[in-house]
Structures are given as C-alpha cells and as structure tokens.
Motif scaffolding. Structure first.
Motif, short mmCIF file in Angstrom:
data_model
loop_
_atom_site.label_atom_id
_atom_site.label_comp_id
_atom_site.label_asym_id
_atom_site.label_seq_id
_atom_site.Cartn_x
_atom_site.Cartn_y
_atom_site.Cartn_z
N ASN A 165 0.88 -1.28 0.00
CA ASN A 165 -0.18 -0.02 0.00
C ASN A 165 0.78 1.24 0.19
O ASN A 165 0.71 2.23 -0.90
N ILE A 166 1.94 1.21 0.97
CA ILE A 166 2.67 2.52 0.95
C ILE A 166 3.53 2.55 -0.12
O ILE A 166 3.60 3.81 -0.89
N LEU A 167 4.36 1.53 -0.75
CA LEU A 167 5.15 1.76 -1.74
C LEU A 167 4.15 1.91 -3.01
O LEU A 167 4.85 2.79 -4.01
N SER A 168 3.12 1.27 -3.20
CA SER A 168 2.38 2.01 -4.49
C SER A 168 1.83 3.39 -4.55
O SER A 168 1.88 3.88 -5.40
N SER A 169 1.60 3.60 -3.40
CA SER A 169 0.95 4.85 -3.00
C SER A 169 2.00 6.02 -3.55
O SER A 169 1.74 7.04 -4.17
N PHE A 170 3.43 5.91 -3.12
CA PHE A 170 4.44 6.85 -3.25
C PHE A 170 4.84 6.79 -4.75
O PHE A 170 5.09 7.75 -5.28
N LEU A 171 4.92 5.64 -5.27
CA LEU A 171 5.28 5.51 -6.71
C LEU A 171 4.43 6.04 -7.62
O LEU A 171 4.71 6.93 -8.42
N TRP A 172 2.91 5.57 -7.33
CA TRP A 172 1.83 6.55 -8.13
C TRP A 172 1.89 7.93 -8.10
O TRP A 172 2.02 8.62 -9.19
N ALA A 173 1.87 8.41 -6.86
CA ALA A 173 2.06 9.90 -6.54
C ALA A 173 2.95 10.58 -7.48
O ALA A 173 2.96 11.54 -7.98
N PHE A 174 4.11 10.27 -7.04
CA PHE A 174 5.51 10.78 -7.33
C PHE A 174 5.70 10.64 -8.82
O PHE A 174 6.16 11.72 -9.32
N ILE A 175 5.46 9.52 -9.20
CA ILE A 175 5.81 9.30 -10.84
C ILE A 175 4.95 10.24 -11.59
O ILE A 175 5.19 10.91 -12.28
N LEU A 176 3.77 10.17 -11.47
CA LEU A 176 2.65 11.15 -12.26
C LEU A 176 2.75 12.45 -11.90
O LEU A 176 2.54 13.39 -13.00
N ILE A 177 2.84 12.88 -10.54
CA ILE A 177 2.94 14.57 -10.39
C ILE A 177 4.30 14.93 -10.86
O ILE A 177 4.28 15.95 -11.39
N PHE A 178 5.39 14.24 -10.54
CA PHE A 178 6.75 14.71 -11.15
C PHE A 178 6.87 14.86 -12.66
O PHE A 178 7.41 15.63 -13.13
N SER A 179 6.14 13.97 -13.27
CA SER A 179 5.94 13.74 -14.90
C SER A 179 5.32 14.84 -15.26
O SER A 179 5.72 15.77 -16.22
N GLY A 180 4.30 15.25 -14.94
CA GLY A 180 3.46 16.35 -15.21
C GLY A 180 4.29 17.58 -15.01
O GLY A 180 4.33 18.31 -15.92
N HIS A 181 4.81 17.89 -13.89
CA HIS A 181 5.68 19.11 -13.64
C HIS A 181 6.87 19.24 -14.41
O HIS A 181 6.90 20.39 -15.13
N TYR A 182 7.69 18.15 -14.67
CA TYR A 182 8.86 18.32 -15.37
C TYR A 182 8.62 18.27 -16.82
O TYR A 182 9.31 18.83 -17.63
N LEU A 183 7.71 17.53 -17.38
CA LEU A 183 7.34 17.40 -18.75
C LEU A 183 6.75 18.82 -19.22
O LEU A 183 7.10 19.33 -20.28
N TYR A 184 6.26 19.57 -18.42
CA TYR A 184 5.56 20.77 -18.68
C TYR A 184 6.70 21.69 -18.82
O TYR A 184 6.71 22.56 -19.78
#
Length: 227
Positions: A165-184
């Motif tokens: 639960n903890i591992l998946s939540s951190f992976l999901w949140a950090f990958i998608l949010i960081f991707s959105g920010h830096y790709l922008y």
C-alpha cells in the motif's frame, strides 16, 4: 462557479482550478478525490491518473495557496507527499471496508455507484498477481478502487498489505506528479504550453491507462463464450 457546466465534472482541470469565494480549493479537492478513488467503491469513475498529472503541471498554484515556497522541487515534493499519504489512507479504508463487509458485496445488486463486474474483475486480477496487484492496480482505473477492498475480503496479511500500500501510493503519486511538472517545463522550453492542450493530455492518459484493462476484458470474452 457562475458559468458552471455539468460536463466540467469529467475534466480534471476543473477540480484543480476550482475557486470558491475567491479562495482556490483545488489542493483539497485533489487530496479528497485521491482518497475517494482508492478508499470508496463509488470512486471508480473519478479522474485519478490525469488528475495527478495535471496537478504536477499546476503544482506551484496548488501548494502556494496553502504556503509560499520558492523552490519548485519542494512544491512538487510536498504535493506528491500529501497525495501519497491520502492514497495510503484511501487504501486502508478500502481494506477495512472489504474486511468488514466480507462477501456481502458479491451478493449486492448493481447500482449507479456500484458495479459487481468491476469487483469480480479485480478479484481475478488480485488472485493472479497477489500482493503485487496492489502496486499494479494503482496505475489502472477501476482496479485501483477495488483492489484494496478485495484484499480486505480475502484477509490479506495486514503487514504485507501495508507494505504494498505504502510503496504503491508513493510510486503512483511521485511518478505522475513529477512527470506532469517536469514534462510541462520541457515542453515550455520548446514553446509548447501544455496548459493550452489539456484535452489532448487527458485523452492520451485515458488511452494509456485503460488499454491494459480493455485488453484484459477482450481476452476474457472468448473464454466467457465457451463457458
């Protein structure tokens, strides 16, 4: 809110930029939607992946309505952390609900908010991948909502569940949010403002995230017909 259109409810940007009485509440809406989509079986229709990607694009606006932070990295990190924590509590709620409801849900009739077929598909998915299903499900609509509920129903070991639960939540949140920010930022340097192409971004993310689900359903059809 004066020009509200019901079609806005399926647009993640609407939630992120939502303002009431001059106060932007997008951050709180994002956190609630993440919790609802992972903790309430009614949340399967909410825009999870595209919402987080867009949250990364709007990270500075979201965080600075709560506290002023000059560093872009800290803005994105803090936003990702809050979303991850919300996702963790969402899954915990789903697990608790599944453990308490037992097999009642499998006997429940379909309603607008509840579709038994999604629960059955998630059960098959969980039985195939075990604990790793919690990680895979984070990145798949529908499964993301029902996986923790199924984990509770089948009495998955709590420590094992919390680890995934903890591992998946951190992976999901950090990958998608960081991707959105830096790709922008990358596209902006090339003269392309992704904020002007939100519709295309949503369509692409929906296609990417729903493709595995559609393939699974298509593969099951011949088997269903034989049976």
């Amino acid at each position: 809110m004066n020009n509200f259109d019901w079609t806005q409810l399926i647009n993640p940007e609407f939630y992120i930029t939502l303002t009431i009485g001059g106060f932007q509440i997008g951050l709180y809406i994002v956190i609630f939607i993440v919790f609802a989509e992972t903790g309430l079986f009614a949340g399967f229709f909410l825009p999870g992946d595209s919402l987080l990607f867009l949250a990364g694009i709007y990270s500075r606006d979201l965080i600075q309505n709560m506290v002023y932070i000059e560093s872009d990295f800290i803005n994105v990190f803090l936003l990702s952390l809050m979303v991850a924590i919300s996702g963790i509590f969402g899954n915990m709620t789903g697990y608790w609900f599944g453990a308490k409801s037992g097999y009642y849900l499998f006997k429940k009739e379909d309603t607008f908010w509840f579709k038994k077929k999604y629960l059955l598909q998630s059960k098959d998915f969980f039985e195939k991948y075990g604990g790793k299903a919690i990680i895979y499900a984070r990145f798949l609509p529908i499964f993301r909502t029902f996986a923790p509920i199924v984990a509770g129903i089948v009495s998955m070991d709590k420590k094992k569940f919390m680890f995934y639960n903890i591992l998946s939540s951190f992976l999901w949140a950090f990958i998608l949010i960081f991707s959105g920010h830096y790709l922008y930022g990358v596209f902006l340097k090339q003269g392309v403002d992704l904020k002007q192409h939100i519709e295309y971004i949503i369509i692409i993310i929906v296609i990417i995230t729903t493709f595995p689900v559609l393939m699974k359903l298509l593969k099951k059809r011949p088997v269903d017909k034989i049976q």
